[in-house]
Design an enzyme around this catalytic site. Structure first.
Site: not given
Ligand SMILES: NC(=O)c1ccc[n+]([C@@H]2O[C@H](COP(=O)([O-])OP(=O)(O)OC[C@H]3O[C@@H](n4cnc5c(N)ncnc54)[C@H](OP(=O)(O)O)[C@@H]3O)[C@@H](O)[C@H]2O)c1
Length: 226
Positions: A133, A148
């Site tokens: 991120s 974070y």
């Molecule tokens: N959305 C944004 O604006 C943003 C910005 C910067 C970076 N990111 C990064 O992008 C990635 C995806 O984010 P997202 O927005 O798609 O988040 P999200 O909608 O909260 O989804 C998170 C995903 O990670 C899985 N996960 C969390 N903890 C886990 C664990 N211990 N073991 C296995 N799976 C796990 C969740 O599975 P469950 O359904 O089982 O919980 C879900 O599939 C993350 O690394 C996040 O930090 C996102």
């Protein structure tokens, strides 16, 4: 057609990666950690692709899942991540919650990379994308959600080390910022749809070569200051 391995594909960016890649006819192996996640992923894959089950905090589970895969992995996307507890600032912290956040965000992607590395090394064009991120950038000011930020900054350091360790083996490794995306994590006010972010992530991952290794890039391929 390439073989993509996506860790954390039950919802959000990971689920959309699986959906778009399957739709394009790529070979997809993706992971979830719950039955609800499995159902969502199977629907997104439309009967194609393969579902693995592991929590990225559980090394034995990840290694068992990796042992069940026999095909070389061309692109590994360590996407699973969490936002962490409410109290995670330098002046007021739920320490156990932040420790768990580091387990997921910092060590989780490394566990996945290490477990699948033998399959990645078998690819003719091996690439690893660590989902970071921009909040992990050491040059970015601001203190909200320090836990974070620190978890992603530490992931960035491991990403640099992994890239250096794997350069002689021909494996390209980058840290990726997906943009601010409307997912459960990004919230409804985020600027990007999940479709737009994922189209960019796939484009950048597809074009990644060893000459672009050890970079911190966003979903458009633009470089970010570490
Ligand atoms: N959305 C944004 O604006 C943003 C910005 C910067 C970076 N990111 C990064 O992008 C990635 C995806 O984010 P997202 O927005 O798609 O988040 P999200 O909608 O909260 O989804 C998170 C995903 O990670 C899985 N996960 C969390 N903890 C886990 C664990 N211990 N073991 C296995 N799976 C796990 C969740 O599975 P469950 O359904 O089982 O919980 C879900 O599939 C993350 O690394 C996040 O930090 C996102």
């Amino acid at each position: 057609m390439s073989h993509w391995l996506i860790a954390g594909a039950s919802r959000g960016i990971g689920l959309e990666l699986a959906r778009q890649l399957a739709l394009r006819g790529e070979r997809v192996t993706a992971s979830v950690r719950s039955e609800a996640g499995r159902a969502a992923l199977q629907t997104a894959l439309g009967g194609k692709g393969r579902v693995l089950v592991f929590d990225t905090r559980d090394e034995a589970q990840i290694r068992a899942a990796a042992a069940s895969v026999t095909e070389p992995v061309d692109v590994l996307i360590a996407n699973a991540g969490a936002y962490g507890p409410e109290r995670q600032n330098a002046l007021d912290m739920d320490f156990d919650g932040v420790l768990d956040l580091f387990n997921v965000n910092t060590l989780g992607p490394l566990r996945v990379a290490q477990a699948f590395l033998p399959l990645v090394k078998q690819s003719a064009n091996p690439r690893i994308v660590m989902m970071s991120s921009v909040l992990g950038s050491m040059t970015l000011e601001g203190t909200f959600n320090a836990g974070y930020r620190a978890s992603k900054a530490a992931l960035n350091k491991f990403t640099q080390c992994l890239a250096d360790d794997l350069r002689p083996e021909g494996v390209a490794v980058v840290a990726m910022h997906p943009g601010w995306v409307r997912t459960d994590m990004g919230g409804p006010n985020a600027t990007l749809s999940v479709e737009e972010s994922v189209e960019g992530i796939i484009r950048v991952a597809e074009g990644l070569t060893l000459s672009g290794t050890r970079r911190y890039v966003d979903y458009r391929g633009n470089e970010i200051d570490w």
